[in-house]
Design an enzyme around this catalytic site. Structure first.
Site, short mmCIF file in Angstrom:
data_model
loop_
_atom_site.label_atom_id
_atom_site.label_comp_id
_atom_site.label_asym_id
_atom_site.label_seq_id
_atom_site.Cartn_x
_atom_site.Cartn_y
_atom_site.Cartn_z
N LYS A 193 36.08 38.48 40.01
CA LYS A 193 36.28 37.11 40.45
C LYS A 193 36.11 37.09 41.97
CE LYS A 193 39.59 33.33 40.57
NZ LYS A 193 40.85 32.80 40.05
N LYS A 246 32.89 35.66 37.58
CA LYS A 246 33.17 34.29 38.02
C LYS A 246 32.97 34.18 39.52
CE LYS A 246 36.99 31.17 38.48
NZ LYS A 246 38.40 30.99 38.41
C1 PBG Z 1 43.26 30.33 39.20
C2 PBG Z 1 41.90 29.87 38.91
C3 PBG Z 1 40.95 29.24 39.74
C4 PBG Z 1 39.85 28.93 38.94
C5 PBG Z 1 40.15 29.38 37.66
N1 PBG Z 1 41.40 29.98 37.67
C6 PBG Z 1 41.03 28.83 41.16
C7 PBG Z 1 41.00 29.79 42.25
O1 PBG Z 1 40.94 31.02 42.08
O2 PBG Z 1 41.09 29.29 43.37
C8 PBG Z 1 38.61 28.22 39.39
C9 PBG Z 1 37.85 27.56 38.30
C10 PBG Z 1 36.82 26.59 38.74
O3 PBG Z 1 36.49 26.42 39.93
O4 PBG Z 1 36.29 25.95 37.84
N2 PBG Z 1 43.36 31.36 40.10
#
Ligand code: PBG
Length: 320
Positions: A193, A246
């Site tokens: 991520k 992601k």
């Molecule tokens: C929680 C999380 C996030 C997203 C999914 N789970 C936000 C982040 O890490 O700031 C982002 C999903 C999206 O942008 O569609 N940590």
């Protein structure tokens, strides 16, 4: 290989029938997961319809509609009424996600209910872990993250998806689930991520932007791909059942690299910014949303993703 004029690749592009029969990548609703935001009250979002939120009472109606469209899988995100330093809403038995799971579980036995496991929507400072002396304390956060995952399993989640990027969280979640009697609950790990600008609309919807600093101390540097493979390797060793990359579109090479190196199912998260960019351009008449979305989703599958979390899932059901 013979060459022109014997070889003419256009031959197989000439008619729709020919194109359809040689197509290498196909989209199926079975591979898609639709994100749902649960909060204290329902609130629609005109510009980004998939990013509205539902109260626990209104949620079953939405899931019923999704099921009728052929969408079985959803991932729940909680937007709690109150946030605090210790993210207590994340693991509260009466928290929004826990209540939502209980409202859905018996009513929709066929639905696949995934949950995002993170603290950022529940902390007053918006970080994904516990803050100590201005730093995100890794090891202290693990306990709360594991507790959150267990509370989701107890409330009926089919799988939990840790998205915090703390080190050791998959092992901590696996151990806690096993200890608490949930050895069969799979972990979908947000393994690679990235610290991405493409989460903007999500943070607005979930009110989870960090109040100080940023997430670069725990989410990955967009420049790195070998490190993504190390993240995936560790998550696999700690017990991940599915690994995720992601965002998706700016990281298709990462999806491909993970696909080639590992045999686990690979998930990709087509994030809020990817969805919002196309929506905004389409609203200005700059591109055709349906075509652009289908092209983007096909590219994510072509790169090697087995399953895709996408805000387009509901519209996709009408397009396919
Ligand atoms: C929680 C999380 C996030 C997203 C999914 N789970 C936000 C982040 O890490 O700031 C982002 C999903 C999206 O942008 O569609 N940590």
């Amino acid at each position: 290989m013979s060459s022109f004029p014997a070889t003419r690749l256009r031959r197989l592009r000439r008619t729709r029938g020919l194109r359809d029969i040689v197509r290498e990548t196909r989209l199926s609703l079975d591979d898609f997961v639709y994100p749902l935001f649960v909060g204290p009250s329902s609130q629609s979002n005109v510009d980004l319809p998939a990013m509205g939120r539902f109260s626990v009472d209104d949620l079953p109606r939405e899931v019923e509609d999704l099921q009728a469209r052929g969408i079985r899988s959803v991932i729940l995100f909680g937007i709690p009424g109150d946030k605090d330093e210790d993210a207590s809403g994340a693991y509260d038995e009466e928290g929004v996600v826990q209540l939502a799971l209980r409202a859905l579980r018996d009513r929709f036995p066929e639905a696949l209910l995934l949950t995002d496991v993170c603290l950022c929507e529940y902390t007053s400072h918006g970080h994904c872990g516990v803050v100590r002396d201005g730093e995100i304390d890794n090891d202290e956060s693990l306990e709360l993250i594991a507790r959150t995952a267990v509370s989701h399993a107890e409330a009926g989640a089919d799988a939990v998806c840790p998205s915090d990027m703390m080190d050791g969280r998959i092992g901590a979640v696996r151990e806690a689930l096993d200890d608490e009697g949930f050895p069969e609950t799979p972990i979908v790990a947000y393994s690679a991520k990235y610290a991405s600008a493409f989460y903007g609309p999500f943070r607005e919807a979930a009110e989870s932007a960090p109040s100080f600093g940023d997430r670069r101390g725990y989410q990955m540097d967009p420049a790195n791909v070998r490190e993504a493979l190390r993240e995936v390797e560790l998550d696999v060793a700690e017990g991940a059942d599915v690994v995720m990359v992601k965002p998706a579109l700016p990281y298709l090479d990462v999806i491909r690299a993970v696909r080639e190196e590992f045999d686990l199912p690979v998930a990709a998260y087509n994030v809020s910014g990817e969805y919002a960019m196309v929506k905004a351009a389409a609203a200005r008449g700059w591109l055709d949303e349906r075509q652009a979305a289908l092209e983007a989703l096909t590219a994510i599958k072509r790169a090697g993703a087995d399953l895709v979390i996408s805000y387009w899932t509901k519209e996709l059901a009408g397009w396919l």
